[in-house]
Design an enzyme around this catalytic site. Structure first.
Site, PDB file in Angstrom:
ATOM      1  N   ARG A   2       0.825  -0.961  -0.036  1.00 55.86           N
ATOM      2  CA  ARG A   2       0.380   0.163   0.420  1.00 55.86           C
ATOM      3  C   ARG A   2       1.096   1.282   0.210  1.00 55.86           C
ATOM      4  NH1 ARG A   2      -2.920  -3.393  -0.746  1.00 55.86           N
ATOM      5  NH2 ARG A   2      -5.224  -3.789   0.036  1.00 55.86           N
ATOM      6  N   SER A  22     -10.536  -0.772   3.094  1.00 56.81           N
ATOM      7  CA  SER A  22     -10.063  -1.267   4.590  1.00 56.81           C
ATOM      8  C   SER A  22      -9.248   0.582   4.845  1.00 56.81           C
ATOM      9  CB  SER A  22      -8.903  -1.638   4.516  1.00 56.81           C
ATOM     10  OG  SER A  22      -8.907  -2.550   4.068  1.00 56.81           O
ATOM     11  N   GLU A  34      -4.992   3.472   5.939  1.00 55.25           N
ATOM     12  CA  GLU A  34      -4.945   3.319   5.197  1.00 55.25           C
ATOM     13  C   GLU A  34      -5.156   4.587   3.842  1.00 55.25           C
ATOM     14  OE1 GLU A  34      -6.452   0.867   1.504  1.00 55.25           O
ATOM     15  OE2 GLU A  34      -5.337  -0.611   3.549  1.00 55.25           O
TER      16      GLU A  34
END
Ligand code: EPU
Length: 337
Positions: free
Chosen positions: A162, A237, A333
């Site tokens: 990520r 998420s 995130e």
């Protein structure tokens, strides 16, 4: 170039947060982008793409550059492979479906991820054992300072979990303009090892899955677990899965024998933040219109009129609880602005 004033960003972020932007311009071509970047007397630019990885916590005093470019083309091909170039404003999932319709393999595990092509590399989107770095040959980006185009090959993108250079060393310096994806035309190597995919294919009676079969399996799993932003505001998420050191993991296992862990190639053990959050009883929890999704504890949701600050407060509450119980720091995130 048409600059709008005081524009509500509610339709432009998948959390559905209603905050205004002081200045807003729709970017459909390079000339407009360059004009916007050079125009005098405007606030600092803010790049807005699919708004699917974004939590807006207050009014935005910025020149919002809404990337709305379209186009897909084949840049090169051999009998085995094809390189597809997609403009940054292309909807990611529609792009995935289009490549599958052409018979190209490579993006099937990444079906149904919200957002647009241009921001997919920024956070190196990933799902079901595949990340965009596995298929991205390179990308073109516009340097904000000069307006010039620069090519980044895969190596130059500095991909991690990520993560990429566009979130680190080059943060705020480039706008991704187009991406080049290296896909297979035959001899596809489908990846079915992650989680429920194999079970899903078996249940559907598929023995030798094509890329489209895998995409169908991924879509059905995602639809079961993850809320559709069109029905319920969310940003996928909210937190990254943390990586902790082995000793810490072993110690935690003494108190929590069921704690899942995935040893990492580099070092440490990745643990699913969703599991930690569920253990703490947050799954399905609600604070006003801010909540934790009932099927996936890693996903925060907006039941209607939650503010960005309310969602952020819930995120803080969760982080503090995870820290206290497990001595683990979980990082968002989602970009919080
Ligand atoms: N789990 C729970 N409870 C939950 C959620 C998860 O116990 O409420 C545990 C289970 O042990 C499960 C494990 O977590 O086996 C993993 O869950 P899942 O496969 O749903 O994946 P995830 O780790 O929660 C990651 C990505 C998702 C991606 C899925 C599938 C991150 C931050 N998230 O989630 O990506 O779709 O894997 O590959 O890495 C996103 O980034 O926005 C996103 C949705």
């Amino acid at each position: 170039m048409h600059i709008e004033r005081n524009v509500s960003l509610k339709p432009f972020n998948t959390f559905g947060i209603d905050v205004p932007a002081s200045h807003f311009v729709r970017i459909t071509d390079l000339a407009t982008l360059r004009e916007a970047l050079q125009a005098p007397g405007l606030p600092a630019p803010f790049v807005l793409s699919g708004g699917s990885n974004l939590l807006l916590t207050g009014p935005l005093q910025a020149l919002v550059l809404y990337i709305d470019t379209k186009g897909r083309e084949i840049v090169s091909q051999t009998p085995e492979q094809v390189v597809v170039r997609a403009m940054a404003g292309e909807n990611w999932h529609e792009l995935v479906l289009w490549t599958l319709e052409q018979g190209y393999g490579g993006l099937e595990n990444l079906a149904l991820i919200p957002g647009k092509a241009g921001t997919a590399p920024v956070q190196n989107i990933g799902a079901y054992g595949v990340e965009i770095k596995d298929v991205l040959q390179g990308l073109q980006a516009v340097e904000i300072g000069s307006g010039s185009l620069r090519y980044f090959d895969r190596e130059a993108c500095g991909f991690g979990y990520r993560n990429s250079v566009f979130k680190e060393a080059e943060k705020g310096r480039y706008i991704i303009w187009s991406i080049d994806l290296e896909l297979t035309r035959n001899k596809h190597s489908v990846r079915t090892g992650y989680g429920d995919i194999a079970g899903e294919l078996k249940a559907a009676g598929v023995l030798t899955p094509s890329p489209s079969d895998v995409a169908r399996a991924v879509m059905s799993i995602r639809r079961r677990k993850l809320p559709d932003p069109a029905d319920l505001g969310n940003s996928g998420s909210f937190f990254k899965n943390p990586v902790i050191d082995k000793a810490h993991f072993s110690k935690l296992r003494e108190s929590f024998p069921d704690l899942p862990g995935y040893p990492q190639e580099e070092a440490g053990v990745k643990v699913p933040a969703g599991w930690l959050i569920e253990q703490l009883g947050f799954k399905g929890a609600r604070r006003g219109d801010a909540g934790v999704h009932r099927n996936q504890a890693l996903v925060l949701v907006n039941y209607g009129s939650a503010s960005g600050a309310e969602i952020q407060a819930l995120a803080q509450e969760i982080r503090a609880a995870v820290r206290e119980r497990f001595a683990i720091e979980i990082e968002p995130e989602v970009n919080i602005i």
